[in-house]
Scaffold this active site. Structure first.
Site: not given
Length: 245
Positions: A172, A42, A40, A103, A202-203, A152
Protein backbone atom coordinates in the site's frame (compact mmCIF):
# COMPACT_ATOMS: atom_id res chain seq x y z
CA UNK A 1 -41.42 -35.35 3.60
CA UNK A 2 -44.08 -33.76 1.42
CA UNK A 3 -43.48 -32.66 -2.15
CA UNK A 4 -43.25 -28.93 -1.44
CA UNK A 5 -40.69 -29.42 1.34
CA UNK A 6 -38.68 -31.70 -0.93
CA UNK A 7 -38.64 -28.98 -3.57
CA UNK A 8 -37.53 -26.38 -1.03
CA UNK A 9 -34.68 -28.57 0.24
CA UNK A 10 -33.59 -29.37 -3.32
CA UNK A 11 -33.50 -25.65 -4.09
CA UNK A 12 -31.46 -25.02 -0.94
CA UNK A 13 -28.91 -27.61 -2.06
CA UNK A 14 -28.62 -25.77 -5.37
CA UNK A 15 -28.16 -22.44 -3.61
CA UNK A 16 -25.45 -23.85 -1.34
CA UNK A 17 -23.70 -25.42 -4.33
CA UNK A 18 -23.69 -22.01 -6.04
CA UNK A 19 -22.13 -20.41 -2.96
CA UNK A 20 -19.48 -23.14 -2.77
CA UNK A 21 -18.74 -23.02 -6.51
CA UNK A 22 -15.17 -22.09 -7.37
CA UNK A 23 -14.82 -18.35 -7.88
CA UNK A 24 -12.58 -16.79 -10.54
CA UNK A 25 -9.00 -16.53 -9.30
CA UNK A 26 -7.61 -13.06 -8.64
CA UNK A 27 -4.05 -14.40 -8.68
CA UNK A 28 -4.44 -16.13 -12.03
CA UNK A 29 -6.28 -13.20 -13.56
CA UNK A 30 -3.33 -10.92 -12.81
CA UNK A 31 -0.81 -13.42 -14.12
CA UNK A 32 -2.79 -13.78 -17.36
CA UNK A 33 -3.55 -10.10 -17.89
CA UNK A 34 -1.44 -7.82 -20.11
CA UNK A 35 -2.26 -4.87 -17.83
CA UNK A 36 -2.94 -6.34 -14.36
CA UNK A 37 -5.29 -3.51 -13.45
CA UNK A 38 -7.62 -4.06 -10.49
CA UNK A 39 -10.19 -1.30 -11.04
CA UNK A 40 -11.77 -0.14 -7.81
CA UNK A 41 -15.35 0.88 -7.12
CA UNK A 42 -14.76 3.44 -4.40
CA UNK A 43 -17.34 6.19 -3.84
CA UNK A 44 -15.59 8.17 -1.09
CA UNK A 45 -12.61 8.26 1.24
CA UNK A 46 -12.36 9.52 4.84
CA UNK A 47 -9.69 12.04 3.86
CA UNK A 48 -11.11 13.41 0.58
CA UNK A 49 -14.86 12.95 0.93
CA UNK A 50 -17.15 11.85 -1.88
CA UNK A 51 -15.78 11.12 -5.36
CA UNK A 52 -19.02 9.78 -6.78
CA UNK A 53 -21.83 9.73 -4.21
CA UNK A 54 -24.35 8.45 -6.72
CA UNK A 55 -22.02 5.90 -8.32
CA UNK A 56 -24.02 2.77 -9.11
CA UNK A 57 -22.66 -0.68 -8.30
CA UNK A 58 -24.76 -2.28 -11.03
CA UNK A 59 -23.16 -0.01 -13.66
CA UNK A 60 -19.57 1.01 -12.95
CA UNK A 61 -18.08 -2.43 -12.08
CA UNK A 62 -19.59 -3.97 -15.23
CA UNK A 63 -18.26 -1.05 -17.27
CA UNK A 64 -14.82 -1.70 -15.78
CA UNK A 65 -15.06 -5.31 -16.93
CA UNK A 66 -16.21 -4.31 -20.41
CA UNK A 67 -13.33 -1.83 -20.73
CA UNK A 68 -10.48 -4.16 -19.86
CA UNK A 69 -10.10 -4.54 -16.09
CA UNK A 70 -8.31 -7.75 -15.06
CA UNK A 71 -10.23 -7.75 -11.77
CA UNK A 72 -12.27 -5.49 -9.51
CA UNK A 73 -11.95 -4.18 -5.99
CA UNK A 74 -15.19 -3.12 -4.31
CA UNK A 75 -15.18 -1.13 -1.07
CA UNK A 76 -17.67 -2.58 1.38
CA UNK A 77 -16.96 -0.37 4.41
CA UNK A 78 -20.08 1.73 4.87
CA UNK A 79 -19.17 4.36 7.47
CA UNK A 80 -15.90 5.71 6.05
CA UNK A 81 -16.02 4.73 2.36
CA UNK A 82 -19.73 4.73 1.48
CA UNK A 83 -19.57 1.06 0.55
CA UNK A 84 -21.75 -1.97 1.19
CA UNK A 85 -21.65 -5.76 0.82
CA UNK A 86 -24.63 -5.44 -1.50
CA UNK A 87 -22.42 -3.64 -4.01
CA UNK A 88 -20.65 -6.92 -4.77
CA UNK A 89 -23.98 -8.72 -5.11
CA UNK A 90 -25.23 -6.00 -7.43
CA UNK A 91 -22.07 -6.19 -9.54
CA UNK A 92 -22.43 -9.96 -9.90
CA UNK A 93 -26.12 -9.67 -10.75
CA UNK A 94 -25.29 -7.08 -13.43
CA UNK A 95 -23.06 -9.59 -15.22
CA UNK A 96 -19.60 -9.21 -13.68
CA UNK A 97 -17.70 -12.49 -13.99
CA UNK A 98 -14.09 -11.42 -13.35
CA UNK A 99 -12.55 -11.72 -9.85
CA UNK A 100 -13.81 -9.31 -7.19
CA UNK A 101 -11.76 -8.33 -4.14
CA UNK A 102 -13.78 -7.78 -0.96
CA UNK A 103 -12.09 -4.63 0.31
CA UNK A 104 -12.74 -3.79 3.92
CA UNK A 105 -10.94 -3.67 7.25
CA UNK A 106 -11.33 -7.35 8.07
CA UNK A 107 -10.81 -8.12 11.76
CA UNK A 108 -13.24 -10.99 12.36
CA UNK A 109 -14.12 -14.31 10.71
CA UNK A 110 -17.72 -13.15 10.32
CA UNK A 111 -16.57 -10.74 7.61
CA UNK A 112 -15.09 -13.65 5.65
CA UNK A 113 -18.48 -15.33 5.58
CA UNK A 114 -19.97 -12.05 4.37
CA UNK A 115 -17.39 -11.94 1.57
CA UNK A 116 -18.30 -15.46 0.46
CA UNK A 117 -22.03 -14.84 0.58
CA UNK A 118 -21.92 -11.65 -1.47
CA UNK A 119 -19.87 -13.25 -4.25
CA UNK A 120 -16.29 -12.10 -3.69
CA UNK A 121 -13.36 -14.10 -5.05
CA UNK A 122 -10.75 -12.76 -2.66
CA UNK A 123 -10.48 -10.80 0.56
CA UNK A 124 -8.07 -8.09 1.69
CA UNK A 125 -6.19 -8.64 4.95
CA UNK A 126 -4.24 -5.62 6.21
CA UNK A 127 -1.13 -6.23 8.29
CA UNK A 128 -1.51 -2.87 10.03
CA UNK A 129 -4.92 -3.96 11.39
CA UNK A 130 -3.92 -7.38 12.68
CA UNK A 131 -1.37 -9.15 14.83
CA UNK A 132 0.56 -11.83 12.98
CA UNK A 133 -1.41 -14.49 14.86
CA UNK A 134 -4.76 -12.90 13.97
CA UNK A 135 -3.71 -12.61 10.35
CA UNK A 136 -2.66 -16.26 10.20
CA UNK A 137 -6.01 -17.37 11.65
CA UNK A 138 -8.03 -15.25 9.22
CA UNK A 139 -5.90 -16.33 6.27
CA UNK A 140 -6.42 -20.01 7.09
CA UNK A 141 -10.16 -19.48 7.51
CA UNK A 142 -10.41 -17.55 4.24
CA UNK A 143 -8.72 -20.39 2.37
CA UNK A 144 -11.06 -22.92 3.98
CA UNK A 145 -13.99 -20.89 2.60
CA UNK A 146 -12.53 -20.80 -0.91
CA UNK A 147 -11.36 -17.19 -0.77
CA UNK A 148 -7.96 -16.05 -1.98
CA UNK A 149 -6.11 -13.57 0.23
CA UNK A 150 -4.42 -10.34 -0.81
CA UNK A 151 -2.21 -9.47 2.14
CA UNK A 152 -1.48 -5.75 2.36
CA UNK A 153 1.69 -4.33 3.88
CA UNK A 154 3.08 -0.82 4.06
CA UNK A 155 6.42 -0.95 5.89
CA UNK A 156 9.52 -3.09 6.32
CA UNK A 157 8.29 -4.18 9.75
CA UNK A 158 5.17 -5.71 8.17
CA UNK A 159 7.02 -7.69 5.50
CA UNK A 160 7.36 -10.66 7.87
CA UNK A 161 3.61 -11.26 7.34
CA UNK A 162 4.44 -12.43 3.80
CA UNK A 163 5.69 -15.70 5.29
CA UNK A 164 2.09 -16.60 6.27
CA UNK A 165 1.35 -17.84 2.76
CA UNK A 166 -1.05 -15.36 1.14
CA UNK A 167 -2.04 -15.78 -2.50
CA UNK A 168 -0.91 -12.26 -3.31
CA UNK A 169 1.12 -9.60 -1.51
CA UNK A 170 0.10 -5.97 -1.76
CA UNK A 171 2.20 -2.92 -1.02
CA UNK A 172 0.00 0.00 0.00
CA UNK A 173 1.47 3.30 -1.08
CA UNK A 174 -0.88 5.08 1.30
CA UNK A 175 -0.05 5.34 4.98
CA UNK A 176 -3.29 4.32 6.69
CA UNK A 177 -2.52 6.52 9.67
CA UNK A 178 -1.82 9.78 7.87
CA UNK A 179 -3.33 8.89 4.46
CA UNK A 180 -0.22 10.35 2.79
CA UNK A 181 0.44 8.52 -0.50
CA UNK A 182 3.80 7.87 -2.15
CA UNK A 183 4.23 5.31 -4.95
CA UNK A 184 7.94 5.12 -4.15
CA UNK A 185 6.89 2.85 -1.30
CA UNK A 186 6.23 0.04 -3.78
CA UNK A 187 9.62 0.41 -5.44
CA UNK A 188 11.31 0.53 -2.04
CA UNK A 189 9.77 -2.67 -0.72
CA UNK A 190 9.36 -4.77 -3.90
CA UNK A 191 12.69 -6.57 -3.81
CA UNK A 192 12.20 -7.50 -0.16
CA UNK A 193 9.10 -9.59 -0.97
CA UNK A 194 9.36 -13.31 -1.81
CA UNK A 195 10.46 -13.52 -5.47
CA UNK A 196 7.72 -15.97 -6.51
CA UNK A 197 4.77 -14.12 -4.92
CA UNK A 198 2.28 -12.19 -7.07
CA UNK A 199 2.85 -8.54 -6.15
CA UNK A 200 0.21 -5.81 -6.20
CA UNK A 201 0.89 -2.09 -5.91
CA UNK A 202 -2.01 -0.25 -4.28
CA UNK A 203 -3.03 3.43 -4.23
CA UNK A 204 -1.66 6.59 -5.78
CA UNK A 205 -1.24 5.22 -9.31
CA UNK A 206 -2.35 7.81 -11.84
CA UNK A 207 0.02 7.42 -14.79
CA UNK A 208 0.61 4.66 -17.36
CA UNK A 209 4.33 5.40 -17.00
CA UNK A 210 4.08 4.36 -13.34
CA UNK A 211 2.53 1.03 -14.38
CA UNK A 212 5.40 0.35 -16.77
CA UNK A 213 7.97 1.18 -14.09
CA UNK A 214 6.21 -0.97 -11.47
CA UNK A 215 6.16 -3.92 -13.90
CA UNK A 216 9.91 -3.57 -14.28
CA UNK A 217 10.12 -3.69 -10.47
CA UNK A 218 8.29 -7.04 -10.43
CA UNK A 219 4.65 -6.08 -9.85
CA UNK A 220 1.89 -7.95 -11.68
CA UNK A 221 -1.13 -6.14 -10.21
CA UNK A 222 -2.07 -2.48 -9.88
CA UNK A 223 -5.04 -1.40 -7.78
CA UNK A 224 -6.46 1.89 -9.06
CA UNK A 225 -9.58 3.61 -7.80
CA UNK A 226 -9.55 7.38 -7.39
CA UNK A 227 -7.94 8.00 -10.78
CA UNK A 228 -11.00 6.46 -12.44
CA UNK A 229 -13.76 7.25 -9.94
CA UNK A 230 -13.10 11.00 -10.09
CA UNK A 231 -13.98 11.08 -13.78
CA UNK A 232 -17.41 11.39 -15.39
CA UNK A 233 -17.22 7.83 -16.75
CA UNK A 234 -14.84 5.51 -14.84
CA UNK A 235 -15.09 2.71 -17.40
CA UNK A 236 -14.08 4.96 -20.28
CA UNK A 237 -11.29 6.44 -18.14
CA UNK A 238 -10.01 2.90 -17.60
CA UNK A 239 -10.12 2.14 -21.33
CA UNK A 240 -8.16 5.29 -22.16
CA UNK A 241 -5.64 4.54 -19.39
CA UNK A 242 -5.06 1.02 -20.75
CA UNK A 243 -4.65 2.35 -24.28
CA UNK A 244 -1.86 4.63 -23.03
CA UNK A 245 0.11 1.86 -21.30
Amino acid sequence: MNDILQQIIATKHEEIAAIRAKKPSLRQALLDSPTGIIAEFKRRSPSKGWFKENGRAEEIPLSYQQNGAAALSILTDQHYFGGHDDFIRMARQSGVTIPILYKNFVIDELQLYEAVLCGASAVLLIAACLSKEQCATLLTKAHSLGLEVLLEMHSEAELEYAALGPDLCGINNRNLGSFVTNVENSFRLAEQLPPDIVKVSESGISSPDTIRALRQAGFQGFLIGETFMKTADPGIALREFIAAI
